[in-house]
Design an enzyme around this catalytic site. Sequence first.
Site, short mmCIF file in Angstrom:
data_model
loop_
_atom_site.label_atom_id
_atom_site.label_comp_id
_atom_site.label_asym_id
_atom_site.label_seq_id
_atom_site.Cartn_x
_atom_site.Cartn_y
_atom_site.Cartn_z
N ASP A 1 0.89 -1.10 -0.03
CA ASP A 1 -0.13 -0.11 0.16
C ASP A 1 0.90 1.27 -0.10
O ASP A 1 1.88 1.30 -0.66
CB ASP A 1 -0.90 -0.04 1.18
CG ASP A 1 -2.31 0.55 0.87
OD1 ASP A 1 -2.50 1.67 0.57
OD2 ASP A 1 -3.27 -0.28 0.60
N HIS B 1 -4.02 5.63 3.43
CA HIS B 1 -4.48 4.44 2.81
C HIS B 1 -4.00 3.29 3.63
O HIS B 1 -4.63 2.20 4.01
CB HIS B 1 -4.40 4.54 1.27
CG HIS B 1 -5.17 3.52 0.65
ND1 HIS B 1 -4.98 2.21 0.38
CD2 HIS B 1 -6.35 3.58 -0.05
CE1 HIS B 1 -5.78 1.40 -0.32
NE2 HIS B 1 -6.67 2.45 -0.50
N SER C 1 -11.39 -1.19 -0.67
CA SER C 1 -10.37 -1.05 -0.16
C SER C 1 -10.30 -1.45 1.43
O SER C 1 -9.27 -1.87 1.96
CB SER C 1 -9.58 0.19 -0.30
OG SER C 1 -8.93 0.47 -1.20
#
Length: 626
Positions: free
Chosen positions: A214, A245, A411
């Site tokens: 990520d 994220h 996600s």
Amino acid sequence: MTRKSRPYSLPSILPFLLVLIPFPLLLYLPMAHSTSTQLPLPAPALENQNLFKNYVVRFREYRMADDHSAYLAENLQSFQGWRWIERKNLASSFPTDFAVLEIGDGLRGELIQEIERLGRVKDVFVDSSYSRSLFFDGGGKSGFLDEKKRDGKIFTSMSFDEGEVRGRGPVVNDSLRLERKLMAERSQVTSLFGAERLWALGFTGVKVKMAVFDTGIRANHPHFRNIKERTNWTNEDTLNDNLGHGTFVAGVVAGENKECLGFAPDTEIYAFRVFTDAQVSYTSWFLDAFNYAIATNMDVLNLSIGGPDFLDLPFVEKVWELTANNIIMVSAIGNDGPLYGTLNNPADQSDVIGVGGIDYNDHIASFSSRGMSTWELPHGYGRVKPDVVAYGRDIMGSKITTGCKSLSGTSVASPVVAGAICLLVSVIPEGARKDILNPASMKQALVEGATKLSGPNIYEQGAGKLNLWNSYEILKSYKPRATIFPSVLDYEDCPYMWPFCRQSLYANSMPVIFNATILNGMGVIGFVDSPPTWHPFDDVSNLLSISFTYSDVIWPWTGFLALHMQIKEEGAQFSGVISGRVMVKVRSPPRHGESATRISTCSLYLKLMVSPTPPRSKRVLLGPIS
């Protein structure tokens, strides 16, 4: 009858083609870049650097980078306009199977042809990229919005939805939405899946190596007790997550803050930073990071990323290699719903656990991508995906430095399943894990234990909603075996079996094609020695004419089984149900210390509706909307 070639057949995929027509085509625009320091190999000093592009050169065997470099330099002495790109990362300490070359525009085609003629070279591909940008809207929400699409991988977008609950549609009752929102705020996602029951048994993810591919994570983050390693695979000189994220994804897996608990707090987190702060990544960065994950023996790997580019062969085949090395890969199915045929890669690969998203009403989230897989559409059929679904709306997770926030997207759903898997891995004693757990056996535990939702069809929910306790019960007594997913094709199970349940079979129609996946928990490689067989339950079921295409070799861990079904002419006036089983025998080589070949017989239950053959002028009315 057995056919090894894949036939072309239109009727069975017509409903998918109809819904795919409005889906926008994506324009693939490769982008040149430089990963790191360049070695001084021959190259002209071109004035316009935009004429250079980077290419991934794949070799047939692993060698140290210096060996590959010397080999290319020796064999390309007569060519100018190229240079070797040195990749300074942790993977450089290990043998590699690829190189990155910068190639000028002048003799690019001729040079690439010459490279591909070399005996040690497998092929040459553009080093693909993809970019996204962060946006904030006036409603207090923010997310990741497409800026300019290119071929390559992205991290699937999240929406920062902290104040508003979006229902399935305008008919959703406001009080119900408020009730669900309050429930979400009071309940951890771990509680909704019953993680506390496994925690109470002492399972918390101990000794499980979890790779998070990520945007990185910051050192000494207070929400994590076991960040083992942070690595950077980009061209930026930082290990930190500056976007949030990667931190959020890791928090859903292993966070220990009481306001945003992760599933397996004792899991060892290995943060692979594969995206820049500008949210750009390249195929070559992933290839190096994947090689390092293989070399360091990761157990589970989460990819909250994806893209429509399943023809990016260097990436796809490296994922095969990674799962072949017994790494369980989990990936977000994508945020390109609600249209069908919008699956993202690598979640659409059969060896990867592809995860879709649902809301707290157990409705499929509008953003969650739908199947079928599009790899096989030119051959008349596609595979069932996603594999499972999990909550992906308003999930609490860790912020960049401290505190929690609520996000939505696949996600989010992907690390929910990845965290659950880390918890399940810790159920198996460490010494026996590699003998029992693999990408196929874990997928078997998930799809067989999943709870089927009422309403969504199989190409929206796969096997259904993650059921952590059911999967635990399957794994704790698991014996290596082969199975078929889905294990049932029931025309009377509607709408789950849409579109099949909307189109009865009849004599003289085109074949209906259904593609299932063979999951081989016995070994990374398996074989189907003899053709699958049809076993009708009664005499009338002999009216079914069925043939197969299938994988002779099952690798890695999975293969395909396609059924081509027609009604014989003597059944032209028959109206009713045909039922029976398709049987397939799979064998795998004995494991270390074993002498006998592993053999497993798996089955697919069929229950098909048949109607009398209609007049030709009326047959169009018996399509999927009848």
